[in-house]
Design an enzyme around this catalytic site. Structure first.
Site, PDB file in Angstrom:
ATOM      1  N   TYR A  23       0.815  -1.228   0.000  1.00 45.23           N
ATOM      2  CA  TYR A  23       0.000   0.000   0.000  1.00 45.23           C
ATOM      3  C   TYR A  23       0.845   1.274   0.000  1.00 45.23           C
ATOM      4  O   TYR A  23       0.311   2.368  -0.147  1.00 45.23           O
ATOM      5  CB  TYR A  23      -0.905   0.045   1.241  1.00 45.23           C
ATOM      6  CG  TYR A  23      -1.895  -1.088   1.324  1.00 45.23           C
ATOM      7  CD1 TYR A  23      -3.017  -1.122   0.497  1.00 45.23           C
ATOM      8  CD2 TYR A  23      -1.735  -2.128   2.236  1.00 45.23           C
ATOM      9  CE1 TYR A  23      -3.941  -2.160   0.567  1.00 45.23           C
ATOM     10  CE2 TYR A  23      -2.649  -3.177   2.319  1.00 45.23           C
ATOM     11  CZ  TYR A  23      -3.741  -3.177   1.485  1.00 45.23           C
ATOM     12  OH  TYR A  23      -4.649  -4.205   1.562  1.00 45.23           O
ATOM     13  N   HIS A  28      -4.108   6.577  -1.304  1.00 43.64           N
ATOM     14  CA  HIS A  28      -4.719   6.545   0.029  1.00 43.64           C
ATOM     15  C   HIS A  28      -3.673   6.668   1.143  1.00 43.64           C
ATOM     16  O   HIS A  28      -4.042   6.863   2.300  1.00 43.64           O
ATOM     17  CB  HIS A  28      -5.475   5.224   0.179  1.00 43.64           C
ATOM     18  CG  HIS A  28      -6.833   5.343   0.807  1.00 43.64           C
ATOM     19  ND1 HIS A  28      -7.538   6.526   0.919  1.00 43.64           N
ATOM     20  CD2 HIS A  28      -7.632   4.393   1.376  1.00 43.64           C
ATOM     21  CE1 HIS A  28      -8.707   6.292   1.514  1.00 43.64           C
ATOM     22  NE2 HIS A  28      -8.779   5.018   1.814  1.00 43.64           N
ATOM     23  N   TYR A  79      -5.228  -0.482   9.641  1.00 41.16           N
ATOM     24  CA  TYR A  79      -5.922  -0.291   8.369  1.00 41.16           C
ATOM     25  C   TYR A  79      -6.856   0.923   8.481  1.00 41.16           C
ATOM     26  O   TYR A  79      -7.332   1.279   9.550  1.00 41.16           O
ATOM     27  CB  TYR A  79      -6.661  -1.544   7.872  1.00 41.16           C
ATOM     28  CG  TYR A  79      -5.685  -2.603   7.423  1.00 41.16           C
ATOM     29  CD1 TYR A  79      -5.088  -2.536   6.170  1.00 41.16           C
ATOM     30  CD2 TYR A  79      -5.314  -3.632   8.283  1.00 41.16           C
ATOM     31  CE1 TYR A  79      -4.153  -3.483   5.768  1.00 41.16           C
ATOM     32  CE2 TYR A  79      -4.371  -4.584   7.888  1.00 41.16           C
ATOM     33  CZ  TYR A  79      -3.796  -4.496   6.631  1.00 41.16           C
ATOM     34  OH  TYR A  79      -2.858  -5.415   6.240  1.00 41.16           O
ATOM     35  N   ASN A  81      -9.905   1.915   7.767  1.00 39.26           N
ATOM     36  CA  ASN A  81     -11.269   2.046   8.289  1.00 39.26           C
ATOM     37  C   ASN A  81     -11.362   1.825   9.793  1.00 39.26           C
ATOM     38  O   ASN A  81     -12.449   1.924  10.366  1.00 39.26           O
ATOM     39  CB  ASN A  81     -12.231   1.106   7.537  1.00 39.26           C
ATOM     40  CG  ASN A  81     -11.829  -0.343   7.662  1.00 39.26           C
ATOM     41  OD1 ASN A  81     -10.757  -0.658   8.153  1.00 39.26           O
ATOM     42  ND2 ASN A  81     -12.700  -1.225   7.220  1.00 39.26           N
ATOM     43  N   ASP A 106      -5.779  11.910   2.167  1.00 38.54           N
ATOM     44  CA  ASP A 106      -6.111  12.138   0.757  1.00 38.54           C
ATOM     45  C   ASP A 106      -7.550  12.637   0.660  1.00 38.54           C
ATOM     46  O   ASP A 106      -8.392  12.279   1.484  1.00 38.54           O
ATOM     47  CB  ASP A 106      -5.935  10.842  -0.037  1.00 38.54           C
ATOM     48  CG  ASP A 106      -6.768   9.695   0.526  1.00 38.54           C
ATOM     49  OD1 ASP A 106      -6.612   9.359   1.718  1.00 38.54           O
ATOM     50  OD2 ASP A 106      -7.595   9.126  -0.205  1.00 38.54           O
ATOM     51  N   ASN A 127     -13.010   6.737   4.782  1.00 40.64           N
ATOM     52  CA  ASN A 127     -13.152   5.774   5.876  1.00 40.64           C
ATOM     53  C   ASN A 127     -12.270   6.069   7.084  1.00 40.64           C
ATOM     54  O   ASN A 127     -12.647   5.770   8.220  1.00 40.64           O
ATOM     55  CB  ASN A 127     -12.885   4.352   5.368  1.00 40.64           C
ATOM     56  CG  ASN A 127     -14.019   3.849   4.497  1.00 40.64           C
ATOM     57  OD1 ASN A 127     -15.170   4.250   4.661  1.00 40.64           O
ATOM     58  ND2 ASN A 127     -13.703   2.973   3.553  1.00 40.64           N
TER      59      ASN A 127
END
Length: 200
Positions: A23, A28, A79, A81, A106, A127
Site C-alpha cells: 500500500y 490513500h 488499516y 477504516n 487524501d 473511511n
C-alpha cells in the site's frame, strides 16, 4: 479561545494510510508519506506504540525556544477504516485535546496539487475520517491533500488503492513537502495563518 491547558498540550499528528509495502505508494497513503517526512525533519524514527495499534515518533516542531511545539506523529497500523481506535487511544494517553489533533489525508473532492486545511466538518466518505470522527467527534483539524476524482468509470476504492500515476509522481515529493510545511505552520502559527499560506 485556547485555554492554558491547551496551550501547553502536545499536538497529535495522525497520518492516515494502510500498513504494508503493497500500500506504501497508494494515493490513500499520502498521510503516511507526510508523517514520514515530518519524522525525518525532527530526526525521529517510527516505533511501535505500546499496546496501541500504531507507530509513533515524539519530538518538537518549530524554531527552538518558546515557539516550538511538542508533537506526537502517528501512523495507525489498524488499516484505514479502523484508524479512530489507535488515534483516540494515543490522544488519551498523551492527554491531547481534540482541537490539537490533526488528520493528514487524501481528498477526492480536491484536484491533485491542491491542499486545504480546516477544523471539523464531515468525513466526505473517507473511511479513515469516518472512523476518527466516530471515535473522538469531529472537532479535529484536517490537512486535506487533493488527489482528484477517478477517471471514467473507475471505482473510488480502486482509484485510492492505486499508486500515483507517473505524471503525478513528478510533483509528488514537492506536494508532500508542502503538506508537511502546512502541518508545521498549523501547529506553530494556528489555523488561519496556515490556511492563508497553504489553502489553494
Amino acid at each position: 479561545m485556547t485555554t492554558a491547558t491547551e496551550a501547553g498540550a502536545p499536538w497529535l499528528i495522525v497520518g492516515l494510510g494502510n500498513p504494508g509495502p503493497e500500500y506504501a505508494a497508494n494515493r490513500h497513503n499520502v498521510g503516511f508519506m507526510v508523517a514520514d517526512l515530518l519524522a525525518e525533519r525532527i530526526g525521529g524514527k517510527f516505533k511501535r506504540a505500546g499496546k496501541a495499534q500504531a507507530q509513533v515518533v515524539e519530538g518538537r516542531i518549530g524554531a527552538p525556544g518558546p515557539a516550538s511545539r511538542r508533537v506526537v506523529l502517528v501512523k495507525p497500523m489498524s488499516y484505514m477504516n479502523l484508524s479512530g481506535g489507535p488515534a483516540t487511544a494515543l490522544r488519551d494517553f498523551y492527554k491531547v485535546p481534540t482541537a490539537h489533533v490533526v488528520a493528514v489525508h487524501d481528498e477526492l473532492d480536491i484536484d491533485y496539487g491542491t491542499m486545504r486545511l480546516k477544523l471539523g466538518g464531515g468525513d466526505n466518505g473517507h473511511n479513515g475520517l469516518k472512523s476518527m470522527t466516530k471515535a473522538m467527534g469531529a472537532d479535529y483539524h484536517r490537512v486535506r491533500f487533493g488527489i482528484g476524482r477517478p477517471p471514467g468509470r473507475m471505482q473510488v476504492a480502486d482509484f485510492v488503492l492505486k499508486d500515483f500515476s507517473s505524471a503525478e509522481r513528478k510533483e509528488l515529493d514537492y506536494l508532500v513537502d508542502r503538506a508537511a510545511d502546512a502541518v508545521e505552520c498549523l501547529v506553530t502559527e494556528g489555523l488561519e495563518r496556515a490556511q492563508s499560506a497553504y489553502n489553494s
